[in-house]
Design a protein around this motif. Sequence first.
Motif, short mmCIF file in Angstrom:
data_model
loop_
_atom_site.label_atom_id
_atom_site.label_comp_id
_atom_site.label_asym_id
_atom_site.label_seq_id
_atom_site.Cartn_x
_atom_site.Cartn_y
_atom_site.Cartn_z
N LEU A 254 0.83 -1.21 0.00
CA LEU A 254 0.00 0.00 0.00
C LEU A 254 0.86 1.25 0.00
O LEU A 254 2.05 1.20 0.30
CB LEU A 254 -0.92 0.01 1.23
N THR A 255 0.23 2.40 -0.34
CA THR A 255 0.99 3.65 -0.37
C THR A 255 1.55 4.02 1.00
O THR A 255 2.56 4.68 1.10
CB THR A 255 0.12 4.83 -0.87
N ASN A 256 0.86 3.60 2.07
CA ASN A 256 1.33 3.95 3.42
C ASN A 256 2.44 3.01 3.90
O ASN A 256 2.83 3.05 5.06
CB ASN A 256 0.17 3.98 4.42
N GLY A 257 2.94 2.17 3.00
CA GLY A 257 4.06 1.31 3.36
C GLY A 257 3.65 -0.03 3.92
O GLY A 257 4.46 -0.94 4.03
N GLN A 258 2.37 -0.15 4.29
CA GLN A 258 1.92 -1.43 4.85
C GLN A 258 1.69 -2.46 3.75
O GLN A 258 1.55 -2.11 2.58
CB GLN A 258 0.61 -1.23 5.62
N THR A 259 1.66 -3.71 4.17
CA THR A 259 1.35 -4.80 3.25
C THR A 259 0.13 -5.53 3.80
O THR A 259 0.07 -5.81 5.00
CB THR A 259 2.54 -5.77 3.17
N VAL A 260 -0.82 -5.79 2.93
CA VAL A 260 -2.01 -6.53 3.39
C VAL A 260 -2.26 -7.70 2.44
O VAL A 260 -1.80 -7.69 1.30
CB VAL A 260 -3.27 -5.64 3.42
N VAL A 261 -2.97 -8.70 2.95
CA VAL A 261 -3.35 -9.82 2.09
C VAL A 261 -4.69 -9.50 1.44
O VAL A 261 -5.63 -9.09 2.11
CB VAL A 261 -3.46 -11.12 2.91
N ALA A 262 -4.75 -9.67 0.12
CA ALA A 262 -5.99 -9.35 -0.61
C ALA A 262 -6.99 -10.49 -0.46
O ALA A 262 -7.20 -11.28 -1.37
CB ALA A 262 -5.67 -9.09 -2.07
N ASP A 263 -7.61 -10.57 0.71
CA ASP A 263 -8.65 -11.57 0.92
C ASP A 263 -10.02 -10.92 0.69
O ASP A 263 -10.10 -9.75 0.28
CB ASP A 263 -8.53 -12.18 2.32
#
Length: 345
Positions: A254-263
């Motif tokens: 993400l733009t804020n540097g975080q990483t998320v799982v696309a569930d």
Amino acid sequence: MQSGFPLFPEAASTMAGQVDALYVFLVAMSAFFSLLIAASVVYCAVRYRRRSPDEVGGSFHASMVLEVTWTIIPLGIVLFLFFWGARVFFLQVEPPANALELTATGKQWMWRFQHPEGQREINALHVPTGQPIRVEMISEDVLHSLYFPAFRTKMDVVPGRYTTLWFEATKPGTYHLFCAEYCGTQHSGMVGWVEVMTPEDYEHWLAGGAAADKPAAAAGADLFASIGCNTCHVEQGGGRAPSLRGVFGKQVQLTNGQTVVADASYLRRSILEPPADVVAGYQPIMPTYKGQISEENLFKLIAYIKSLGEAGGTPAPAAAPAAAAAPLAAVAPVAPAAGTEGVHP
Ligand code: CUA
């Protein structure tokens, strides 16, 4: 169905025996110690009663052996119960990878189910034996809870958040399904039947009388085009928004540097609250679709995105190609076409 006065609901899933065994053990253990303690109280009261009015109690020192014994044994029993219960719990919450995926929406006061092939049901659910079934659920209004006593499984259904339950039915028959969370005036009427069929009968049912829409992924593809998602989310890439091919289940930066799982939950939030998680390298230009897409249509959009291929896998063939692309200028959200919300009893 049962007649008479059953102590237990029928056991019709792979989990039922395990849940019952744990429950019976707990009850037996509680009964044993209740009787033991009550009997000891009565015995000691009689055995050591005061025999003459001027009798004085003797001095008493606790026995270390007794203290240690009745600490260690209950500790062992509760730890055994903890590990046993945890094992059943993890079996209960982790659906097998080959599970068939159904969706359910709860609303005051009915249950709607949809099969991946598009069949829709209200307050009724047809499932085959010998096949793990995973139900992805959400509420359109307040808290509900989907409960299948014969399968010994229950899970809360929450507005704004996906929850899941799974079961594998073992015995053809008709069993109750309930809402198990008080949800308003007609909570007690929010009930239905689950019809467990042999795999052959289930195939017949799928092919036959059931009211069917398009398969969920294909319906999602139509929706994706009709509300203009494909004007920005160009599948081949190069659009104003990221391609959704292969995104399901993948880590997204993400733009804020975080990483998320696309569930499913991530996709749902990205549709309803686009500024919440903007993918790195893209502008926050997506309009919100909050209040414009029903929960059932969100399930379809997610089924479509999922059909574009999961991370590491190849795209599933299920999805129909998106219908005619909307004009490029149509970035503003458009209400879903009428008629996609057909209801049958
Ligand atoms: Cu829904 Cu109680």
